[in-house]
Design a protein around this motif. Structure first.
Motif, short mmCIF file in Angstrom:
data_model
loop_
_atom_site.label_atom_id
_atom_site.label_comp_id
_atom_site.label_asym_id
_atom_site.label_seq_id
_atom_site.Cartn_x
_atom_site.Cartn_y
_atom_site.Cartn_z
N GLY A 1 0.79 -1.22 0.00
CA GLY A 1 0.00 0.00 0.00
C GLY A 1 0.83 1.27 0.00
O GLY A 1 1.98 1.29 0.40
N ARG A 2 0.20 2.35 -0.49
CA ARG A 2 0.82 3.68 -0.51
C ARG A 2 2.13 3.71 -1.29
O ARG A 2 3.18 4.08 -0.78
CB ARG A 2 1.04 4.20 0.92
N ASN A 3 2.05 3.28 -2.54
CA ASN A 3 3.17 3.39 -3.46
C ASN A 3 2.66 3.97 -4.77
O ASN A 3 1.62 4.64 -4.79
CB ASN A 3 3.83 2.02 -3.64
N GLN A 4 3.36 3.71 -5.86
CA GLN A 4 2.97 4.22 -7.17
C GLN A 4 2.95 3.10 -8.19
O GLN A 4 3.30 3.28 -9.36
CB GLN A 4 3.95 5.33 -7.59
N ILE A 5 2.53 1.93 -7.74
CA ILE A 5 2.52 0.74 -8.59
C ILE A 5 1.32 0.80 -9.54
O ILE A 5 0.22 1.17 -9.14
CB ILE A 5 2.47 -0.54 -7.73
N THR A 6 1.55 0.45 -10.79
CA THR A 6 0.52 0.56 -11.82
C THR A 6 0.21 -0.82 -12.42
O THR A 6 0.71 -1.84 -11.95
CB THR A 6 0.99 1.50 -12.94
N GLY A 7 -0.61 -0.79 -13.46
CA GLY A 7 -0.91 -2.02 -14.17
C GLY A 7 -2.00 -2.84 -13.51
O GLY A 7 -2.72 -2.35 -12.63
N THR A 8 -2.13 -4.07 -13.92
CA THR A 8 -3.16 -4.96 -13.41
C THR A 8 -2.57 -5.92 -12.38
O THR A 8 -1.36 -6.09 -12.29
CB THR A 8 -3.80 -5.76 -14.55
N VAL A 9 -3.46 -6.54 -11.61
CA VAL A 9 -3.02 -7.57 -10.66
C VAL A 9 -2.92 -8.89 -11.42
O VAL A 9 -3.91 -9.35 -12.00
CB VAL A 9 -4.03 -7.70 -9.50
N PRO A 10 -1.75 -9.51 -11.46
CA PRO A 10 -1.61 -10.75 -12.24
C PRO A 10 -2.48 -11.87 -11.67
O PRO A 10 -2.62 -12.01 -10.45
CB PRO A 10 -0.11 -11.09 -12.11
N ASN A 11 -3.07 -12.67 -12.56
CA ASN A 11 -3.94 -13.75 -12.08
C ASN A 11 -3.17 -14.84 -11.35
O ASN A 11 -3.76 -15.65 -10.62
CB ASN A 11 -4.76 -14.35 -13.23
N THR A 12 -1.84 -14.84 -11.48
CA THR A 12 -1.02 -15.80 -10.74
C THR A 12 -1.03 -15.54 -9.24
O THR A 12 -0.51 -16.35 -8.48
CB THR A 12 0.44 -15.78 -11.25
N ILE A 13 -1.63 -14.42 -8.83
CA ILE A 13 -1.75 -14.16 -7.40
C ILE A 13 -2.54 -15.29 -6.73
O ILE A 13 -2.39 -15.52 -5.52
CB ILE A 13 -2.43 -12.79 -7.16
N SER A 14 -3.33 -16.01 -7.51
CA SER A 14 -4.12 -17.11 -6.94
C SER A 14 -3.24 -18.23 -6.40
O SER A 14 -3.70 -19.06 -5.61
CB SER A 14 -5.06 -17.67 -8.00
N LYS A 15 -1.97 -18.26 -6.81
CA LYS A 15 -1.05 -19.29 -6.32
C LYS A 15 -0.56 -19.01 -4.90
O LYS A 15 0.07 -19.87 -4.29
CB LYS A 15 0.14 -19.42 -7.27
#
Length: 370
Positions: A198-212
């Protein structure tokens, strides 16, 4: 004598420089949580026998980089919660037996020594609450299980090497200046229990591999610039207790798969661009205590299934397009644990001019005592 244990004794004054001379075989020095002042005795920097040095939670100050660290047998070094300042010395990177290093809650400044991140046996590195800058190095020791850089000035992108640190259990990088995107390699970190970005400058989408990340308990992506949808694959993360993704640019609908996360205690989706209806499946989350959905484009009704959320304490749906009667089943929760229930239910309260009908909200003009 090989050990001195003096923690939490309300000691004051300074640590004598003669200590190592008087106790030449000292392996453990623990003065944690006292009121000690002054600097680290010069002799401690080169003690060949020292294995465990804990000076945390005192009032020690000064710089720790004026003398080279040659305590080559040291395994645990804790200087947290003091008033140290200046840079972190690169010589700490030569202490190759270190397994725990805690320099948190001080005023260390400057860039982070790259050598520190490549100590071969280091499994815990805590640098939170300092004023460190620079970026994470392109090489990282794979022994790390705990990495905490919370509240510094660290920038740059997440290095590819980070996704190879598969022993990580806690990754805390909140409140920095990290940019770039999350890699599909995120799924490699299968031991993660806390992912705090949290509280950064990260962009883009959340990768679906997060499910792992099937062991994940806390996911905090709040206050970044994430876009796209919240992946439905998060439904596979059955141990999740806190889902915190507020204040991003997420769009699309709230995935119904959230209803599979039966261990959830907190959901914060507020201040995004989510639309559509609120999934009735959330009503299956009987452990849920906080549900914050405000400032989205949500429509239709609050599901009657929410009446099963008997542990719910906080429910906020302000600044949405919810416009129907709040179900009696939900109002019944006000007789249980629901102390705060806020919805646009009076004229002039909704940004969109849309109001709901509510006889039990804690945030209604005609129901202040509800």
């Amino acid at each position: 004598v090989t050990g001195i244990e003096l923690s939490d004794l309300r000691l004051s004054g300074t640590i004598p420089n003669e200590l190592v001379i008087l106790v030449p075989h000292l392996k453990t020095l623990n003065v944690f949580e006292n009121g000690l002042t002054g600097t680290i005795p010069v002799t401690l920097y080169s003690s060949s026998s020292l294995v465990n040095l804990n000076m945390g939670s005192n009032k020690l100050s000064g710089s720790i980089d004026e003398i080279e660290w040659t305590t080559y047998n040291i395994e645990k070094l804790n200087l947290a919660n003091n008033e140290f300042s200046g840079p972190i010395p690169g010589s700490i990177g030569s202490l190759t037996n270190l397994v725990e290093l805690d320099l948190s809650h001080n005023d260390f400044r400057g860039s982070m020594p790259l050598e520190m991140f490549n100590l071969p046996d280091l499994y815990s590195l805590n640098l939170q609450h300092n004023s460190l800058h620079g970026s994470l190095p392109i090489t990282l020791t794979t022994s790390l299980e705990y990495l905490n850089l919370y509240s510094n000035r660290v920038g740059g992108k997440l290095p590819a090497a980070l996704y190879n640190v598969t022993n990580l259990v806690t990754l805390s990088l909140e409140s920095n200046k990290i940019s770039g995107t999350l890699s599909q390699l995120l799924g490699n970190l299968h031991n993660l229990e806390e992912l705090l970005l949290g509280r950064n400058q990260i962009t883009g989408t959340v990768p679906n591999t997060i499910s792992k990340l099937s062991n994940l308990k806390i996911l905090d992506l709040s206050i970044n610039i994430f876009r796209g949808s919240i992946p439905g694959e998060i439904g596979n993360m059955g141990l999740m207790e806190k889902l915190i993704v507020n204040q991003n640019l997420f769009s699309g609908s709230i995935p119904s798969e959230i209803g599979m996360l039966t261990n959830l205690l907190m959901i914060k989706l507020n201040s995004n661009s989510l639309e559509g209806s609120i999934p009735s499946e959330i009503g299956q989350l009987t452990r849920l205590e906080q549900l914050i959905l405000q400032s989205n484009y949500l429509t239709q009704a609050i599901p009657t299934e929410f009446g099963m959320l008997s542990n719910l304490e906080l429910f906020i749906v302000l600044s949405t397009f919810i416009s129907t009667q709040v179900p009696a089943e939900v109002c019944k929760l006000r007789e249980e644990n629901l102390s705060t229930f806020a919805i646009d239910c009076r004229p002039g309260s909704a940004v969109n001019g849309v109001i709901a009908l509510c006889d039990c909200c804690s945030w209604c003009q005609w129901n202040n005592n509800a």
